[in-house]
Design a protein around this motif. Structure first.
Motif, PDB file in Angstrom:
ATOM      1  N   LYS A  68      -9.743  11.494  -4.644  1.00  0.00           N
ATOM      2  CA  LYS A  68      -9.563  10.442  -3.643  1.00  0.00           C
ATOM      3  C   LYS A  68      -8.602  10.868  -2.534  1.00  0.00           C
ATOM      4  O   LYS A  68      -7.769  11.757  -2.713  1.00  0.00           O
ATOM      5  CB  LYS A  68      -9.012   9.174  -4.324  1.00  0.00           C
ATOM      6  CG  LYS A  68      -9.808   8.739  -5.534  1.00  0.00           C
ATOM      7  CD  LYS A  68     -11.273   8.523  -5.182  1.00  0.00           C
ATOM      8  CE  LYS A  68     -12.107   8.305  -6.441  1.00  0.00           C
ATOM      9  NZ  LYS A  68     -13.526   8.103  -6.108  1.00  0.00           N
ATOM     10  N   GLN A  69      -8.730  10.211  -1.379  1.00  0.00           N
ATOM     11  CA  GLN A  69      -7.806  10.412  -0.267  1.00  0.00           C
ATOM     12  C   GLN A  69      -6.726   9.338  -0.350  1.00  0.00           C
ATOM     13  O   GLN A  69      -7.051   8.136  -0.324  1.00  0.00           O
ATOM     14  CB  GLN A  69      -8.557  10.328   1.056  1.00  0.00           C
ATOM     15  CG  GLN A  69      -9.548  11.482   1.224  1.00  0.00           C
ATOM     16  CD  GLN A  69     -10.286  11.437   2.542  1.00  0.00           C
ATOM     17  OE1 GLN A  69     -10.548  10.367   3.095  1.00  0.00           O
ATOM     18  NE2 GLN A  69     -10.623  12.612   3.070  1.00  0.00           N
ATOM     19  N   VAL A  70      -5.481   9.765  -0.433  1.00  0.00           N
ATOM     20  CA  VAL A  70      -4.410   8.804  -0.733  1.00  0.00           C
ATOM     21  C   VAL A  70      -3.225   8.956   0.210  1.00  0.00           C
ATOM     22  O   VAL A  70      -2.758  10.060   0.462  1.00  0.00           O
ATOM     23  CB  VAL A  70      -3.885   8.999  -2.183  1.00  0.00           C
ATOM     24  CG1 VAL A  70      -2.950   7.851  -2.573  1.00  0.00           C
ATOM     25  CG2 VAL A  70      -5.019   9.143  -3.179  1.00  0.00           C
ATOM     26  N   ASP A  71      -2.739   7.841   0.716  1.00  0.00           N
ATOM     27  CA  ASP A  71      -1.449   7.802   1.400  1.00  0.00           C
ATOM     28  C   ASP A  71      -0.468   7.004   0.553  1.00  0.00           C
ATOM     29  O   ASP A  71      -0.822   5.962  -0.010  1.00  0.00           O
ATOM     30  CB  ASP A  71      -1.587   7.112   2.774  1.00  0.00           C
ATOM     31  CG  ASP A  71      -2.253   8.017   3.803  1.00  0.00           C
ATOM     32  OD1 ASP A  71      -2.137   9.248   3.672  1.00  0.00           O
ATOM     33  OD2 ASP A  71      -2.896   7.475   4.723  1.00  0.00           O
ATOM     34  N   PHE A  72       0.771   7.517   0.474  1.00  0.00           N
ATOM     35  CA  PHE A  72       1.826   6.799  -0.247  1.00  0.00           C
ATOM     36  C   PHE A  72       2.956   6.537   0.749  1.00  0.00           C
ATOM     37  O   PHE A  72       3.520   7.477   1.317  1.00  0.00           O
ATOM     38  CB  PHE A  72       2.310   7.636  -1.434  1.00  0.00           C
ATOM     39  CG  PHE A  72       3.467   7.038  -2.197  1.00  0.00           C
ATOM     40  CD1 PHE A  72       3.590   5.655  -2.372  1.00  0.00           C
ATOM     41  CD2 PHE A  72       4.446   7.851  -2.764  1.00  0.00           C
ATOM     42  CE1 PHE A  72       4.652   5.109  -3.077  1.00  0.00           C
ATOM     43  CE2 PHE A  72       5.514   7.316  -3.481  1.00  0.00           C
ATOM     44  CZ  PHE A  72       5.612   5.942  -3.628  1.00  0.00           C
ATOM     45  N   VAL A  73       3.256   5.270   0.956  1.00  0.00           N
ATOM     46  CA  VAL A  73       4.188   4.905   2.032  1.00  0.00           C
ATOM     47  C   VAL A  73       5.233   3.873   1.588  1.00  0.00           C
ATOM     48  O   VAL A  73       5.053   3.168   0.597  1.00  0.00           O
ATOM     49  CB  VAL A  73       3.426   4.307   3.244  1.00  0.00           C
ATOM     50  CG1 VAL A  73       2.483   5.341   3.860  1.00  0.00           C
ATOM     51  CG2 VAL A  73       2.666   3.042   2.832  1.00  0.00           C
ATOM     52  N   THR A  74       6.306   3.832   2.381  1.00  0.00           N
ATOM     53  CA  THR A  74       7.330   2.796   2.222  1.00  0.00           C
ATOM     54  C   THR A  74       7.877   2.475   3.603  1.00  0.00           C
ATOM     55  O   THR A  74       7.867   3.335   4.488  1.00  0.00           O
ATOM     56  CB  THR A  74       8.476   3.276   1.307  1.00  0.00           C
ATOM     57  OG1 THR A  74       9.490   2.267   1.272  1.00  0.00           O
ATOM     58  CG2 THR A  74       9.119   4.564   1.812  1.00  0.00           C
ATOM     59  N   ASP A  75       8.334   1.271   3.794  1.00  0.00           N
ATOM     60  CA  ASP A  75       8.909   0.875   5.084  1.00  0.00           C
ATOM     61  C   ASP A  75      10.404   1.229   5.107  1.00  0.00           C
ATOM     62  O   ASP A  75      11.265   0.371   5.302  1.00  0.00           O
ATOM     63  CB  ASP A  75       8.701  -0.626   5.310  1.00  0.00           C
ATOM     64  CG  ASP A  75       9.145  -1.060   6.705  1.00  0.00           C
ATOM     65  OD1 ASP A  75       9.513  -0.177   7.509  1.00  0.00           O
ATOM     66  OD2 ASP A  75       9.133  -2.271   6.989  1.00  0.00           O
ATOM     67  N   SER A  76      10.709   2.483   4.849  1.00  0.00           N
ATOM     68  CA  SER A  76      12.089   3.014   4.888  1.00  0.00           C
ATOM     69  C   SER A  76      11.972   4.511   5.116  1.00  0.00           C
ATOM     70  O   SER A  76      10.908   5.091   4.936  1.00  0.00           O
ATOM     71  CB  SER A  76      12.816   2.794   3.557  1.00  0.00           C
ATOM     72  OG  SER A  76      13.070   1.439   3.318  1.00  0.00           O
ATOM     73  N   ASP A 109       8.050  -8.888  -4.810  1.00  0.00           N
ATOM     74  CA  ASP A 109       7.270  -9.847  -4.012  1.00  0.00           C
ATOM     75  C   ASP A 109       6.757  -9.155  -2.767  1.00  0.00           C
ATOM     76  O   ASP A 109       7.157  -8.022  -2.469  1.00  0.00           O
ATOM     77  CB  ASP A 109       8.082 -11.112  -3.692  1.00  0.00           C
ATOM     78  CG  ASP A 109       9.315 -10.791  -2.884  1.00  0.00           C
ATOM     79  OD1 ASP A 109       9.152 -10.380  -1.720  1.00  0.00           O
ATOM     80  OD2 ASP A 109      10.427 -10.921  -3.422  1.00  0.00           O
ATOM     81  N   ASP A 110       5.877  -9.824  -2.025  1.00  0.00           N
ATOM     82  CA  ASP A 110       5.196  -9.160  -0.916  1.00  0.00           C
ATOM     83  C   ASP A 110       6.122  -8.763   0.224  1.00  0.00           C
ATOM     84  O   ASP A 110       5.833  -7.818   0.954  1.00  0.00           O
ATOM     85  CB  ASP A 110       4.000  -9.983  -0.422  1.00  0.00           C
ATOM     86  CG  ASP A 110       4.312 -11.460  -0.317  1.00  0.00           C
ATOM     87  OD1 ASP A 110       5.474 -11.826  -0.581  1.00  0.00           O
ATOM     88  OD2 ASP A 110       3.403 -12.239   0.015  1.00  0.00           O
ATOM     89  N   THR A 111       7.280  -9.437   0.347  1.00  0.00           N
ATOM     90  CA  THR A 111       8.190  -9.057   1.432  1.00  0.00           C
ATOM     91  C   THR A 111       8.743  -7.647   1.222  1.00  0.00           C
ATOM     92  O   THR A 111       9.151  -6.987   2.189  1.00  0.00           O
ATOM     93  CB  THR A 111       9.395 -10.018   1.555  1.00  0.00           C
ATOM     94  OG1 THR A 111      10.214  -9.911   0.379  1.00  0.00           O
ATOM     95  CG2 THR A 111       8.935 -11.456   1.713  1.00  0.00           C
ATOM     96  N   ARG A 112       8.748  -7.188  -0.022  1.00  0.00           N
ATOM     97  CA  ARG A 112       9.283  -5.854  -0.330  1.00  0.00           C
ATOM     98  C   ARG A 112       8.404  -4.729   0.240  1.00  0.00           C
ATOM     99  O   ARG A 112       8.809  -3.578   0.261  1.00  0.00           O
ATOM    100  CB  ARG A 112       9.444  -5.672  -1.843  1.00  0.00           C
ATOM    101  CG  ARG A 112      10.367  -6.683  -2.488  1.00  0.00           C
ATOM    102  CD  ARG A 112      11.826  -6.328  -2.310  1.00  0.00           C
ATOM    103  NE  ARG A 112      12.230  -5.235  -3.179  1.00  0.00           N
ATOM    104  CZ  ARG A 112      13.270  -4.447  -2.945  1.00  0.00           C
ATOM    105  NH1 ARG A 112      13.985  -4.589  -1.859  1.00  0.00           N
ATOM    106  NH2 ARG A 112      13.586  -3.479  -3.791  1.00  0.00           N
ATOM    107  N   LEU A 113       7.177  -5.072   0.666  1.00  0.00           N
ATOM    108  CA  LEU A 113       6.306  -4.069   1.282  1.00  0.00           C
ATOM    109  C   LEU A 113       6.642  -3.838   2.753  1.00  0.00           C
ATOM    110  O   LEU A 113       6.139  -2.896   3.371  1.00  0.00           O
ATOM    111  CB  LEU A 113       4.824  -4.482   1.165  1.00  0.00           C
ATOM    112  CG  LEU A 113       4.120  -4.243  -0.163  1.00  0.00           C
ATOM    113  CD1 LEU A 113       4.623  -5.183  -1.245  1.00  0.00           C
ATOM    114  CD2 LEU A 113       2.612  -4.376  -0.022  1.00  0.00           C
ATOM    115  N   GLY A 114       7.487  -4.725   3.305  1.00  0.00           N
ATOM    116  CA  GLY A 114       7.909  -4.580   4.700  1.00  0.00           C
ATOM    117  C   GLY A 114       6.713  -4.558   5.631  1.00  0.00           C
ATOM    118  O   GLY A 114       5.756  -5.328   5.457  1.00  0.00           O
TER     119      GLY A 114
END
Lengths: 340, 340
Positions: A68-76, A109-114
């Motif tokens: 699979k083609q995968v991106d792993f991200v964080t809002d930091s 919770d969903d806010t943690r995804l930024g």
């Protein structure tokens, strides 16, 4: 009744054979969901820790093994003290779009995804893998098991039957289990936690790398800051409360930044007489970030007095004022909590 | 071929099904030996640690459950920092004589039994339970498994099939496994080690008590000594070698004694650049007890230069002389080791 609601785990459900069967179905489903998708987005929470990085990277490696083609991200930003992780630079290295599947790991919770929440919500399928009791079940399928030590232990449970865990994936999952349990010291360490760690070690988890690159990877500067932090300790109420203070001057003198203060509060907690340890970190002139840790009493009540919050045994807030006034207020916030 | 020699474990033997069968026989034998005896002497090594206390007390509790009269002794004072162990005051509380069976736990050789060796040798039956590779097989039956993390893991293996492990015994065995592995950080932590810990936790081992009473039971004095020890650090050879010094004056100022220096060397080892950490403890004027720890190079060679000894990664000696001369000699002892 949809799968999402069925899979919410409670103590009553745990002993229910019907629930057990459904959980097995769930465990099969995560790999199946990955198999059915071409492009996958994995999101971990802002200011990621070892558990969110370990679980996210582990799932990325699994999905990539399945083509699979995968991106792993964080809002930091990438947290530099985890740069020893082999695939560290893949975090936030976004290559794809038009995702079929979004997976959130370790997000209470969903806010943690930024900023990634909107992209996540646009995915036709979404999975929420977590271990926080307060998780608000924001995805289409929610694998939330509060009895588990860590997101990594949940991921281990979900994929361990599928023969996909190689040594690198085992190391990533071990890292998260170890860091989220305070290296098997916190009370979220259960027989199943140690059994999972045992199996991951057998699958090739590189314990030596984790120990040397994470637990024994202090800098000279950080260890000097540790000495200063210990010397700043002040004791109150027959040594039940200890307050340490990290000033901006101390950081400057030691060549440290704010990330080097992580874990210093544990030195307060390591003292037998101490029930509540507090770390005051100077943010600006007359403004302190205050972290509370407790061995029993509810310190979230204390933090709430200053508009902060958290859990019973770990909470935080910001307090403004002259140093001695802030210290006095903090001691009072704890003693008021005891009095209740 | 007697049982004693058969049970010496080697790598070749480990994969040998014949040896495996014999090991199962051995495991049955320890409980059988206890059952056949009325009065039992258990001896652990001088200056006992968590593993020797855990394994000795665990066997005492097992034997007492089987109705036996048991003394557990060491040729040292009771180590006060283990006083949290429930049965702590039973150590050295000798009540019996005329023993049928002597059991030594965690003793690498017979000299480690100190004054109790002669009493041990008078027992008609003797068992030696240990995990040190160098064990000199001094008893009639020797259960020596160097691949195991600790004497407690060996005891767990020997008795786990017998349904005798209650919560108290599980706690004692968990304590020894945890302390001898640096809480699952040392490279003697194997999948079997974590599996044993998992099962002991399921059997009721009180992890919270171990963490709070042992790992988080520093005194204010010890934590202040820690700060001073960190500040005494001197770095050599591009920060590969760190030397910390504990003077008698520092101990006095902090209200500490020599037992409080235990573990301080770990702060040196916690630094990423450091390959060898040394702790110099002032014994008398111009005399220092020197402990070496290494992440790779053989420091027993360095200690040997001063008439000391030890293992590859942990060794010690006494060096006499002026402080700066001693420091210079220690640095040289390590760099000579690297040059080889």
């Amino acid at each position: 009744m949809n799968l999402s609601s069925i899979l919410r785990c409670s103590t009553a459900q745990k002993s229910n054979p019907y629930w057990r069967t459904l959980r097995t179905v769930a465990a099969t489903t995560v790999i199946e969901s990955i198999k059915k998708s071409a492009r996958i987005l994995i999101v971990c929470h802002i200011r990621p820790d070892g558990d969110s990085l370990g679980s996210g990277f582990a799932l990325k490696k699994v999905a990539e093994k399945l083509g699979k083609q995968v991106d792993f991200v964080t809002d930091s930003d990438r947290p530099s003290h985890y740069s020893f992780i082999k695939c560290f630079y893949e975090l936030n290295d976004k290559k794809y779009s038009g995702y079929d599947l979004g997976i959130a790991v370790d997000c209470a919770d969903d806010t943690r995804l930024g900023k990634w929440l909107s992209v996540f919500n646009k995915c036709p399928n979404t999975i929420n893998i977590d271990h926080h009791r307060t998780n608000n079940r924001f995805a289409k399928v929610n694998y939330v098991y509060p009895e588990k030590s860590s997101a990594c232990e949940v991921v281990y449970d979900l994929i361990s039957g599928d023969d996909v865990i190689d040594a690198d994936i085992a190391t990533l999952l071990y890292l998260g289990i170890s860091t989220d349990t305070g290296n098997f010291m916190h009370n979220n360490t259960k027989p199943e936690t140690l059994a999972a760690a045992s199996k991951l070690l057998a699958l090739g988890a590189d314990l030596e790398a984790i120990v040397n690159d994470f637990y024994k990877n202090n800098t000279k500067n950080k260890i000097m800051l540790t000495a200063k932090a210990i010397e700043s300790m002040r004791f109150f109420k027959d040594d039940y409360i200890v307050i340490m203070t990290i000033t901006r001057k101390m950081l400057e003198e030691c060549g440290c930044d704010i990330t080097d203060t992580e874990g210093l509060i544990d030195y307060g907690m390591s003292i037998g007489s101490v029930g509540v340890a507090v770390c005051m970190t100077e943010q600006n002139v007359r403004s302190y970030k205050v972290s509370y840790r407790s061995k029993g009493i509810d310190v979230s009540v204390a933090a709430l007095m200053f508009g902060g919050g958290g859990h019973k045994l770990a909470a935080g807030c910001v307090v403004n004022g002259h140093y001695e006034d802030v210290v006095r207020k903090i001691v009072k916030s704890v003693t008021d909590g005891i009095a209740e």
